[in-house]
Design a protein around this motif. Structure first.
Motif, PDB file in Angstrom:
ATOM      1  N   LEU A  15      28.736 -20.144  -5.973  1.00 22.68           N
ATOM      2  CA  LEU A  15      28.633 -21.153  -7.032  1.00 22.68           C
ATOM      3  C   LEU A  15      28.430 -20.474  -8.372  1.00 22.68           C
ATOM      4  O   LEU A  15      27.576 -19.668  -8.508  1.00 22.68           O
ATOM      5  CB  LEU A  15      27.460 -22.062  -6.760  1.00 22.68           C
ATOM      6  CG  LEU A  15      27.267 -23.139  -7.778  1.00 22.68           C
ATOM      7  CD1 LEU A  15      28.435 -24.085  -7.739  1.00 22.68           C
ATOM      8  CD2 LEU A  15      26.009 -23.880  -7.513  1.00 22.68           C
ATOM      9  N   ILE A  19      30.427 -24.023 -12.634  1.00 24.80           N
ATOM     10  CA  ILE A  19      30.437 -25.127 -11.693  1.00 24.80           C
ATOM     11  C   ILE A  19      29.223 -25.996 -11.911  1.00 24.80           C
ATOM     12  O   ILE A  19      29.310 -27.223 -11.992  1.00 24.80           O
ATOM     13  CB  ILE A  19      30.432 -24.603 -10.240  1.00 24.80           C
ATOM     14  CG1 ILE A  19      31.723 -23.835  -9.964  1.00 24.80           C
ATOM     15  CG2 ILE A  19      30.282 -25.751  -9.263  1.00 24.80           C
ATOM     16  CD1 ILE A  19      31.728 -23.165  -8.621  1.00 24.80           C
ATOM     17  N   VAL A  33      35.630 -28.977  -9.354  1.00 26.99           N
ATOM     18  CA  VAL A  33      35.017 -27.667  -9.495  1.00 26.99           C
ATOM     19  C   VAL A  33      35.976 -26.741 -10.222  1.00 26.99           C
ATOM     20  O   VAL A  33      37.127 -27.062 -10.444  1.00 26.99           O
ATOM     21  CB  VAL A  33      34.657 -27.052  -8.124  1.00 26.99           C
ATOM     22  CG1 VAL A  33      33.647 -27.914  -7.418  1.00 26.99           C
ATOM     23  CG2 VAL A  33      35.894 -26.869  -7.265  1.00 26.99           C
ATOM     24  N   THR A 217      29.336 -25.701  -3.776  1.00 27.31           N
ATOM     25  CA  THR A 217      29.363 -27.023  -4.383  1.00 27.31           C
ATOM     26  C   THR A 217      29.102 -28.107  -3.349  1.00 27.31           C
ATOM     27  O   THR A 217      28.458 -29.123  -3.638  1.00 27.31           O
ATOM     28  CB  THR A 217      30.717 -27.266  -5.075  1.00 27.31           C
ATOM     29  OG1 THR A 217      30.918 -26.264  -6.073  1.00 27.31           O
ATOM     30  CG2 THR A 217      30.769 -28.631  -5.732  1.00 27.31           C
TER      31      THR A 217
END
Length: 313
Positions: A15, A19, A33, A217
């Motif tokens: 991540l 994001i 994303v 995510t």
């Protein structure tokens, strides 16, 4: 990353700050994303050593003739490789590979490719080597040699607002996000799920994604209870999650990462010799420090987990 440090450490992916920012500004509702980071760390500088003619002489003739090394990689897998806002592939493996190429008197050209296709391309000769968070495993050593770059393991993370603490060794019935074909999927979560079933317990639901940032995510969005990835990748994600993720459990399945070359390749010897120089003169440590990697560093060059000095002896 880790296979993706990725499949097997490998692998180990993750991540990014971009994001998280997107999630906080509305993408949470759309699930959108991005695989772009903000860019190189603050204070970053490109480090390219001068050519060492003695080591450069080890480069295979066909590669020396074209003047560059082609490295297959699969962003996003920060901090190892990812794209900046200009779409350029950057990261610590890119920096390290560029430094190695400098010692060999070559340029580095990164080639973005599906993770699962990198090693086959190395075998086919369309790529000189692979650098994409590859874990150096016994299985992979059957067909490839690995010029080791770092030692790392697998870690888990959960949402910070979860009331109970997840135990990676007792995860039956949970949903865990991973990057597809990485060690986290093939050597960690799926075997644990099989053990759950064998013990008469509910299996682990595995959410496998093409990239680690998508897997991370999924945790942020609450689609998964936990996220499994290579330790440097997961730590990078947690650090940039605005407190939404926390690491749980201890690092396990420690193994070396490495750049993959064809089995018994002369290029492997050249890269290892270049790595030995980078370690000895401090360039290796300097490159990794720019990415806040200070643990698991090598004290000498290794191929397939064995010190180069022993292999030459």
């Amino acid at each position: 990353m880790s296979m993706s440090a990725r499949p097997t450490l490998a692998s180990p992916r993750i991540l990014f700050k971009g994001i998280v920012g997107a999630l906080l500004t509305g993408a949470l509702l759309t699930g959108c994303v991005t695989n772009e980071e903000q860019g190189n760390p603050e204070g970053w500088q490109e480090i390219v050593p001068d050519e060492n003619p003695e080591i450069a002489a080890l480069v295979p003739d066909d590669i020396a003739a074209k003047g560059y090394l082609s490295m297959g990689t699969n962003p996003p897998f920060a901090p190892f490789e990812f794209k900046n806002s200009q779409g350029e592939i950057i990261g610590l493996e890119v920096d390290l590979a560029r430094a190695l190429a400098g010692v060999l008197g070559l340029e580095l050209r990164t080639v973005e490719q599906d993770f699962a296709m990198i090693l086959p391309a190395v075998s086919a000769g369309t790529l000189d080597f692979g650098g994409s968070g590859f874990t150096d495993t016994e299985e992979r050593r059957t067909n490839y040699d690995f010029v080791n770059t770092l030692n790392a393991g697998v870690r888990w993370a959960q949402r910070s607002d979860r009331e109970d603490t997840i135990d990676p060794d007792n995860a039956c019935g949970l949903t865990v996000a991973v990057q597809r074909t990485t060690v986290s999927e093939t050597d960690d979560v799926r075997p644990k799920s099989a053990e759950c079933v064998a013990a008469g317990k509910p299996p682990i639901t595995v959410l496998a994604y093409d990239t680690s940032d998508t897997a991370a995510t999924a945790l942020i969005l609450g689609r998964a209870d936990a996220f499994s990835a290579d330790s440097p990748i997961l730590s990078w994600a947690v650090e940039r999650s605005d407190g939404r993720m926390v690491e749980v459990g201890e690092m396990f399945q420690a193994a070396p990462y490495g750049f993959a070359v064809p089995k018994d390749s002369e290029l492997g010897d050249a890269l290892a010799a270049a790595m030995d120089q980078l370690i000895a003169d401090g360039t290796y440590q300097e490159v990794l420090a720019q990415w806040n990697i200070t643990e698991g560093l090598l004290d000498q060059a290794h191929i397939n987990g064995q010190p180069l000095a022993e292999l030459e002896g």
